[in-house]
Design a protein around this motif. Structure first.
Motif, PDB file in Angstrom:
ATOM      1  N   THR A   1       0.812  -1.209   0.000  1.00  0.00           N
ATOM      2  CA  THR A   1       0.000   0.000   0.000  1.00  0.00           C
ATOM      3  C   THR A   1       0.852   1.268   0.000  1.00  0.00           C
ATOM      4  N   VAL A   2       2.150   1.118   0.220  1.00  0.00           N
ATOM      5  CA  VAL A   2       3.025   2.288   0.390  1.00  0.00           C
ATOM      6  C   VAL A   2       3.498   2.776  -0.974  1.00  0.00           C
ATOM      7  N   LYS A   3       3.072   3.982  -1.368  1.00  0.00           N
ATOM      8  CA  LYS A   3       3.441   4.545  -2.664  1.00  0.00           C
ATOM      9  C   LYS A   3       4.582   5.546  -2.562  1.00  0.00           C
ATOM     10  N   ALA A   4       4.912   5.987  -1.365  1.00  0.00           N
ATOM     11  CA  ALA A   4       6.036   6.910  -1.159  1.00  0.00           C
ATOM     12  C   ALA A   4       6.501   6.786   0.284  1.00  0.00           C
ATOM     13  N   VAL A   5       7.792   6.972   0.482  1.00  0.00           N
ATOM     14  CA  VAL A   5       8.389   6.877   1.812  1.00  0.00           C
ATOM     15  C   VAL A   5       9.293   8.075   2.038  1.00  0.00           C
ATOM     16  N   VAL A   6       9.224   8.643   3.234  1.00  0.00           N
ATOM     17  CA  VAL A   6      10.146   9.689   3.658  1.00  0.00           C
ATOM     18  C   VAL A   6      10.924   9.158   4.857  1.00  0.00           C
ATOM     19  N   ARG A   7      12.236   9.056   4.700  1.00  0.00           N
ATOM     20  CA  ARG A   7      13.091   8.558   5.778  1.00  0.00           C
ATOM     21  C   ARG A   7      13.930   9.713   6.316  1.00  0.00           C
ATOM     22  N   ILE A   8      13.869   9.909   7.621  1.00  0.00           N
ATOM     23  CA  ILE A   8      14.647  10.947   8.294  1.00  0.00           C
ATOM     24  C   ILE A   8      15.747  10.268   9.096  1.00  0.00           C
ATOM     25  N   GLN A   9      16.994  10.610   8.801  1.00  0.00           N
ATOM     26  CA  GLN A   9      18.124  10.094   9.568  1.00  0.00           C
ATOM     27  C   GLN A   9      18.665  11.212  10.444  1.00  0.00           C
ATOM     28  N   THR A  10      18.920  10.893  11.706  1.00  0.00           N
ATOM     29  CA  THR A  10      19.381  11.903  12.639  1.00  0.00           C
ATOM     30  C   THR A  10      20.903  11.864  12.774  1.00  0.00           C
ATOM     31  N   VAL A  11      21.432  12.917  13.329  1.00  0.00           N
ATOM     32  CA  VAL A  11      22.870  13.033  13.557  1.00  0.00           C
ATOM     33  C   VAL A  11      23.268  12.095  14.685  1.00  0.00           C
ATOM     34  N   LYS A  12      24.371  11.407  14.494  1.00  0.00           N
ATOM     35  CA  LYS A  12      24.862  10.497  15.526  1.00  0.00           C
ATOM     36  C   LYS A  12      25.575  11.302  16.605  1.00  0.00           C
ATOM     37  N   ARG A  13      25.031  11.238  17.816  1.00  0.00           N
ATOM     38  CA  ARG A  13      25.627  11.958  18.943  1.00  0.00           C
ATOM     39  C   ARG A  13      26.681  11.092  19.629  1.00  0.00           C
ATOM     40  N   GLN A  14      27.732  11.731  20.071  1.00  0.00           N
ATOM     41  CA  GLN A  14      28.830  11.010  20.718  1.00  0.00           C
ATOM     42  C   GLN A  14      28.833  11.299  22.212  1.00  0.00           C
ATOM     43  N   GLY A  15      29.436  10.392  22.973  1.00  0.00           N
ATOM     44  CA  GLY A  15      29.646  10.649  24.391  1.00  0.00           C
ATOM     45  C   GLY A  15      28.535  10.108  25.271  1.00  0.00           C
ATOM     46  N   ASP A  16      28.842   9.960  26.564  1.00  0.00           N
ATOM     47  CA  ASP A  16      27.904   9.483  27.553  1.00  0.00           C
ATOM     48  C   ASP A  16      27.318  10.661  28.314  1.00  0.00           C
ATOM     49  N   GLY A  17      26.335  10.316  29.153  1.00  0.00           N
ATOM     50  CA  GLY A  17      25.769  11.332  30.020  1.00  0.00           C
ATOM     51  C   GLY A  17      24.291  11.561  29.770  1.00  0.00           C
ATOM     52  N   PHE A  18      23.771  12.563  30.466  1.00  0.00           N
ATOM     53  CA  PHE A  18      22.353  12.896  30.425  1.00  0.00           C
ATOM     54  C   PHE A  18      22.154  14.159  29.593  1.00  0.00           C
ATOM     55  N   GLY A  19      21.092  14.155  28.781  1.00  0.00           N
ATOM     56  CA  GLY A  19      20.755  15.336  27.996  1.00  0.00           C
ATOM     57  C   GLY A  19      19.258  15.537  27.959  1.00  0.00           C
ATOM     58  N   PHE A  20      18.853  16.766  27.754  1.00  0.00           N
ATOM     59  CA  PHE A  20      17.428  17.031  27.606  1.00  0.00           C
ATOM     60  C   PHE A  20      17.219  18.142  26.585  1.00  0.00           C
ATOM     61  N   ASN A  21      15.999  18.204  26.111  1.00  0.00           N
ATOM     62  CA  ASN A  21      15.617  19.163  25.082  1.00  0.00           C
ATOM     63  C   ASN A  21      14.209  19.642  25.410  1.00  0.00           C
ATOM     64  N   LEU A  22      14.054  20.952  25.607  1.00  0.00           N
ATOM     65  CA  LEU A  22      12.771  21.537  25.980  1.00  0.00           C
ATOM     66  C   LEU A  22      12.269  22.422  24.855  1.00  0.00           C
TER      67      LEU A  22
END
Length: 769
Positions: free
Chosen positions: A200-221
């Motif tokens: 049924t799929v006539k078109a696909v949009v694939r979003i690839q994200t940036v690979k983040r490096q390092g350990d730890g905690f992060g947040f985004n508001l």
């Protein structure tokens, strides 16, 4: 089917015993995977071609056998080619960008915004002006070939696409608002998806994200405020914790939406009498929604990873009050004036969605497995208060209860074969849906229906690279068993079984500096579950609505030619559509006093042609993107006992502009227009479009950003269309509160994007719910 399975098993056993192959992954200098790169084995003595393959979406490849007489050569547009002698397996190959090539193909020496890569048109976002667009929602509106209509995206000439983020299927477009543009590496648009995807799929949009490096905690508001005649709010918080090979992530999202719509309608029904309805209406919509998700990803080692994601949501409140007034004439004589005040109250069950995945590399073979469970439901209560000038007034109360459950699994095995890459897989989905409708006054019959559907699919695809081009072949088999129950009894004449094969083939090559691809696919479009329901819904005393359980799936044969040269992209498509599903009006009474709105299959095959051209250069601080499209169908329908031809072409144009100004300011001016023209049995009477303007400023080394935006500043996002169907005609003009001012504030700290690799299963069935 048994013979097909036996053949696949024999092929699989042949692959397992194959030895001396080499596998690995391709990454750039930032650690991001390089997909659809050419990987070939050459003869060490004369560099003659031995065999070849391409890397997959995650940059992985496998090829062999690899002996001391061979050398390995890897190449990809935009990167320097790499040649290696015999090496251990698995191997990680880091590729460097080709600076000379980049300056050669673009106006000002930067990497081209959009290029062809494998089966997709790939638009780079990272380190480009698009990385500062705001959210993924804003980025997609600036991608060549993608347009946003109301609250949904379309790929020109193909329709609504499936959207994936890092291989995970989106079921809620609000997730696009939760993804910041600077977290996106690229956007890939596939105009003719292969056999891995549901038919049924006539078109696909694939979003690839940036690979983040390092350990730890992060947040985004993120906090957004929208002001039109109403006020809308969006609040969200994303978090991520990474330590060694463990990645834990989650998010909370809340929105409050208010909107209104004014529309006028003119209806005409012709039976033994001619009825005309002149209606004016205005409605409002209120909604509050809260959802969240939590999950983990664990990388056991370089070859094995698994994870799980749980998502829950709840619509806290949703109402849709409506008022309308209708003048009715019969044979040009006044019949009645009816005023209606109504309101729909919706109560949602909590949504639950669970996905678990495993991805492993066993020698030359890659195994990818996904399992999904989904559950949701809602209850709606409707109250109609009809006041008639010449006949009885009436109150109408109705209730609708819908519950959905889905279980799905998908398995794909990939490995080298004959110098190319072969993949074989299966996907099974079971869907259970209850749909009950009650009308206490019995103006329409109450009904209790149940749908059970089993969709079992097997697919195989083969890719092979040659010095003169790349070939891809695929075949998908789908077995669909649909069972319909009414009042607890199985309805044999509305229960059906479908068995279909869907082939696809594509060839891509580079002619000088022009990248080209020619592809053919066979696709289908299945009716939604609401379209298959036999429930009759009350619209007013002259109009009822229902589904059609006898609808057949639409079959589409599509041939597409695509090309890229420098900053220009072009796509040409020709398709044949059989059993197209059209919205249709049927007379219930011979005198046309009552009409049933439903859907029907159009029995004749409908040809369609679509063309799209876009240009996306970069000139100094100015990044424009101009796109022009045209689609034309050849459809003739029955209308008022005559033939009505709907072949007027539909044109679209978008002109998006971004200026990078001093002091970190960014100015955007985006516009879109659609001409009059026909699509299916609908004709758009007038052009419509919009103009948006935005200003963005970042602070604290881009940790904090503030954006001001004006949407539809000229208030031109209005639609007027006519629908032609048999003895029924409808004209509607709609106006929404799209003109608005918005303020968005984003703050991020050590924001790391989840490495979750689950792709989901049963995706097409989820969307049909």
């Amino acid at each position: 089917m048994r013979k097909l399975v036996t053949l696949l098993v024999l092929l699989f056993n042949t692959f397992i015993i194959k030895a001396q192959s080499i596998s690995g992954s391709l990454i750039d200098e930032s650690g991001n995977p390089i997909s659809f790169a050419n990987v070939v084995l050459l003869n060490r003595c004369d560099s003659s071609f031995v065999q070849g393959t391409i890397s997959d979406e995650n940059g992985n490849f496998s090829i062999g056998p690899f002996t001391d007489e061979n050398i390995l050569r890897v190449s990809c547009l935009g990167f320097l080619p790499i040649t290696k002698a015999h090496t251990n397996s698995p191997v990680t190959i880091v590729m460097q960008e080709d600076i000379n090539l980049l300056s050669e193909v673009v106006v000002n020496g930067n990497l081209p915004v959009t290029r062809m890569k494998g089966d997709a048109m790939v638009t780079n976002v990272e380190n480009s002006v698009l990385s500062k667009a705001g959210s993924a929602n804003d980025v997609l509106t600036k991608i060549p070939g993608i347009t946003k209509k109301q609250d949904a995206f379309e790929v020109f000439g193909k329709g609504t696409p499936l959207i994936y983020i890092n291989g995970r299927k989106l079921h809620d477009l609000s997730e696009l608002e939760q993804l910041n543009s600077d977290e996106i590496k690229n956007v890939q648009v596939i105009r003719n998806p292969g056999s891995r995807y549901d038919a049924t799929v006539k078109a696909v949009v694939r979003i690839q994200t940036v690979k983040r490096q390092g350990d730890g905690f992060g947040f985004n508001l993120r906090s957004s405020y929208y002001q039109s005649k109403n006020t809308d709010l969006i609040e969200q918080a994303n978090f991520n914790y990474r330590h060694d090979n463990l990645d834990i992530f989650g998010s909370i999202y809340y929105n409050q939406m208010e909107s209104w719509q004014d529309f006028s309608m003119k209806l005409e029904e012709r039976g033994t009498k001619v009825w005309n309805h002149d209606m004016k209406s205005n409605g409002e919509f209120y909604s509050k929604m809260l959802n969240g998700n939590v999950g983990f990803n664990y990388q056991l080692n370089d070859n094995h990873a698994f994870g799980m994601k749980y998502k829950a949501g709840k619509t806290l409140n949703e109402e849709n009050p409506l008022s309308k007034e209708t003048d009715i004439n019969v044979d040009n004589v006044f019949y009645d004036n009816i005023k209606v005040n109504s309101c729909d109250y919706y109560h949602y069950d909590p949504d639950h969605e669970l996905n678990a995945y495993y991805n492993g590399q066993f020698g030359d073979m890659n195994l990818d497995f996904n399992a999904d469970y989904l559950q949701n439901g809602k209850r709606s209560n409707s109250v109609f208060q009809e006041t008639s000038q010449t006949s009885e007034s009436r109150d109408v109360h109705s209730a609708n209860r819908v519950k959905n459950r889905l279980v799905a699994g998908k398995l794909t095995l990939s490995l080298p074969l004959g110098g190319g890459a072969f993949a074989v897989g299966s996907e099974v989905t079971y869907t259970h849906r209850n749909d009950d409708y009650l009308n206490e006054e019995n103006y329409v019959p109450s009904s209790f229906s149940k749908i059970e559907e089993l969709n079992a699919a097997g697919y195989a695809e083969y890719n092979h690279s040659f010095p003169w081009g790349d070939w891809s072949l695929g075949l998908r088999y789908e077995h669909v068993k649909f069972d319909y129950y009414e009042d607890g009894k199985h309805v044999d004449e509305q229960s059906r079984t479908f068995d279909n094969f869907f082939p696809n083939i594509s060839f891509s090559t580079q002619l000088g500096k022009v990248q080209t691809q020619l592809s053919y696919t066979a696709k289908t479009q299945r009716p939604t579950y609401s379209e298959l329901s036999n429930n009759i819904f009350y619209s007013d005393r002259f109009t009822l609505q229902k589904g059609n359980p006898t609808l057949r799936p639409t079959i589409i044969h599509d041939l597409t030619l695509s090309g890229v040269w420098r900053f220009l992209q072009i796509s040409l498509s020709y398709s044949q559509t059989k059993d197209w599903i059209l919205n249709w009006g049927e007379l219930v009474n011979e005198d046309a006093s009552l009409t049933m709105l439903s859907q029907r299959n159009w029995d004749k095959s409908v040809p369609m042609f679509a063309a799209f051209l876009s240009a996306s250069p970069k000139i100094g601080c100015w990044s424009p993107m101009l796109g022009i499209g045209m689609q034309k169908q050849w459809l003739t329908i029955d209308f008022f006992k005559e033939s009505k031809t709907l072949d007027n072409p539909l044109f679209t144009a978008s002109f998006n502009n971004t200026w990078e100004l001093p002091l970190g300011f960014m100015l955007g001016l985006d516009s879109y227009i659609q001409s009059a023209g026909a699509t299916q049995n609908i004709y758009f009477e007038k052009p419509n479009g919009y103009v948006n303007v935005s200003l963005r400023k970042s602070f604290l080394n881009d940790a904090l950003s503030v954006e001001l935006r004006g949407n539809d500043i000229f208030n031109t996002n209005k639609i007027s269309y006519s629908m032609y169907s048999g003895d029924y005609y409808l004209y509607q003009k709609s106006v929404w509160d799209r003109q608005e001012f918005a303020v968005t504030v984003r703050y991020k700290l050590n924001a790391a994007k989840s490495k979750y690799k689950g792709t989901g299963a049963g995706n097409s069935q989820k969307s049909r719910m």
